[in-house]
Design an enzyme around this catalytic site. Structure first.
Site, PDB file in Angstrom:
ATOM      1  N   LYS A  20       0.919  -1.057  -0.050  1.00 56.78           N
ATOM      2  CA  LYS A  20       0.042   0.121   0.132  1.00 56.78           C
ATOM      3  C   LYS A  20       0.959   1.233  -0.033  1.00 56.78           C
ATOM      4  O   LYS A  20       2.162   1.183   0.170  1.00 56.78           O
ATOM      5  CB  LYS A  20      -0.940  -0.272   1.284  1.00 56.78           C
ATOM      6  CG  LYS A  20      -2.021  -1.361   1.063  1.00 56.78           C
ATOM      7  CD  LYS A  20      -3.108  -1.306   2.171  1.00 56.78           C
ATOM      8  CE  LYS A  20      -3.932  -2.357   1.962  1.00 56.78           C
ATOM      9  NZ  LYS A  20      -4.983  -2.382   2.997  1.00 56.78           N
ATOM     10  N   PHE A  66     -16.092   2.923   6.934  1.00 57.48           N
ATOM     11  CA  PHE A  66     -14.456   3.189   6.836  1.00 57.48           C
ATOM     12  C   PHE A  66     -14.379   3.112   5.320  1.00 57.48           C
ATOM     13  O   PHE A  66     -13.041   3.608   4.979  1.00 57.48           O
ATOM     14  CB  PHE A  66     -13.727   1.988   7.347  1.00 57.48           C
ATOM     15  CG  PHE A  66     -13.857   0.632   6.795  1.00 57.48           C
ATOM     16  CD1 PHE A  66     -13.380   0.311   5.583  1.00 57.48           C
ATOM     17  CD2 PHE A  66     -14.539  -0.184   7.531  1.00 57.48           C
ATOM     18  CE1 PHE A  66     -13.706  -0.988   5.084  1.00 57.48           C
ATOM     19  CE2 PHE A  66     -14.879  -1.476   6.891  1.00 57.48           C
ATOM     20  CZ  PHE A  66     -14.180  -1.774   5.770  1.00 57.48           C
ATOM     21  N   ARG A 114       1.612  -7.636   9.015  1.00 59.30           N
ATOM     22  CA  ARG A 114       0.782  -6.352   9.391  1.00 59.30           C
ATOM     23  C   ARG A 114       1.390  -5.852  10.394  1.00 59.30           C
ATOM     24  O   ARG A 114       1.095  -4.495  10.790  1.00 59.30           O
ATOM     25  CB  ARG A 114      -0.488  -6.654   8.876  1.00 59.30           C
ATOM     26  CG  ARG A 114      -1.077  -6.572   7.699  1.00 59.30           C
ATOM     27  CD  ARG A 114      -2.604  -7.250   7.761  1.00 59.30           C
ATOM     28  NE  ARG A 114      -3.385  -7.068   6.236  1.00 59.30           N
ATOM     29  CZ  ARG A 114      -4.291  -7.719   5.714  1.00 59.30           C
ATOM     30  NH1 ARG A 114      -4.587  -8.825   6.407  1.00 59.30           N
ATOM     31  NH2 ARG A 114      -4.659  -7.622   4.596  1.00 59.30           N
ATOM     32  N   ASN A 124      -3.004  -0.755   6.963  1.00 55.72           N
ATOM     33  CA  ASN A 124      -2.571  -1.977   7.490  1.00 55.72           C
ATOM     34  C   ASN A 124      -1.429  -2.662   6.476  1.00 55.72           C
ATOM     35  O   ASN A 124      -1.077  -3.897   6.781  1.00 55.72           O
ATOM     36  CB  ASN A 124      -3.522  -3.118   7.748  1.00 55.72           C
ATOM     37  CG  ASN A 124      -4.360  -3.535   6.382  1.00 55.72           C
ATOM     38  OD1 ASN A 124      -4.125  -2.938   5.340  1.00 55.72           O
ATOM     39  ND2 ASN A 124      -5.347  -4.165   6.505  1.00 55.72           N
ATOM     40  N   HIS A 127      -2.258  -5.684   1.133  1.00 55.37           N
ATOM     41  CA  HIS A 127      -3.495  -6.385   0.833  1.00 55.37           C
ATOM     42  C   HIS A 127      -3.112  -7.935   0.273  1.00 55.37           C
ATOM     43  O   HIS A 127      -1.979  -8.109  -0.385  1.00 55.37           O
ATOM     44  CB  HIS A 127      -4.103  -5.815  -0.267  1.00 55.37           C
ATOM     45  CG  HIS A 127      -5.239  -6.313  -0.834  1.00 55.37           C
ATOM     46  ND1 HIS A 127      -6.766  -6.288  -0.165  1.00 55.37           N
ATOM     47  CD2 HIS A 127      -5.619  -7.282  -2.072  1.00 55.37           C
ATOM     48  CE1 HIS A 127      -7.601  -6.800  -1.120  1.00 55.37           C
ATOM     49  NE2 HIS A 127      -6.728  -7.400  -1.950  1.00 55.37           N
TER      50      HIS A 127
END
Length: 211
Positions: A20, A66, A114, A124, A127
């Site tokens: 990410k 979220f 994570r 986190n 993915h």
């Protein structure tokens, strides 16, 4: 009487992994962990998603509280998308990742990725596809040119050939006509191998691009 046993078969599963935006500076470090864990990186690209594209990718999360923060986070910078392959790739990658909530991961699975790279329950770090169907959809989203088993048939096969095979074949036949080699079949076969647009890209330098 000797019983004839079928030859052993190895099923190689694929899953989608994403590094990410906030931790892509750890790309090399994370890739090393991936490779040492028995995965092969079949495809990789660095890509900047728009909020709309993030909404489409995370469509199953639509409506949750979220969701707006998730799409804003995932579109905040470039990310690294990878297709990982190995036996039971989906479950092994999920195990390596740990719980989606970084706080829980740090408390109960401190060696998970994570727990190591995540910040909170939203950021986190990484993915992983949750199931085979999710992996199939997510890989097609990030790598639309990749053929995923089962091989498409009918109209889906025609669409794939029209979009990805025919243009390359026409270029090859045009080059063949210009070259006029002594052995046209072998020449064309070699040309197609050299110019195959679907050749897996393993650990290559990537550029930021739109899907």
């Amino acid at each position: 009487m000797q019983t004839l046993m079928p030859p052993p078969q190895i099923y190689v599963e694929r899953t989608l992994a994403i590094i990410k935006p906030d931790i892509i500076h750890k790309e090399d470090e994370i890739e090393d962990i991936i490779l040492r864990s028995g995965f092969t990186i079949v495809q990789k690209r660095k890509i900047q998603l728009s909020p709309e594209q993030c909404s489409n990718f995370y469509v199953e999360q639509y409506g949750k509280m979220f969701f707006p923060n998730l799409t804003a986070y995932m579109s905040s910078g470039p990310l690294i998308a990878m297709v990982l392959a190995r036996h039971c790739a989906i479950s092994y990658w999920k195990e390596l990742l740990g719980p989606a909530n970084t706080i829980i991961a740090k408390e109960n699975y401190p060696d998970s990725l994570r727990a190591i790279y995540g910040t909170d329950d939203l950021r986190n770090a990484l993915h992983g596809s949750s199931s085979f169907s999710a992996a199939e959809r997510e890989i097609r989203f990030m790598f639309p040119e990749v053929v995923i088993e089962p091989i498409p048939v009918g109209q889906a096969a025609k669409d794939y050939l029209t979009r990805y095979v025919t243009p390359t074949l026409l270029k090859g036949l045009t080059a063949l006509c210009k070259k006029k080699p002594a052995d046209p079949f072998t020449w064309l076969a070699d040309w197609l191998i050299e110019h195959n647009p679907n050749t897996p890209q393993l650990r290559h330098n990537v550029i930021v691009e739109e899907p």
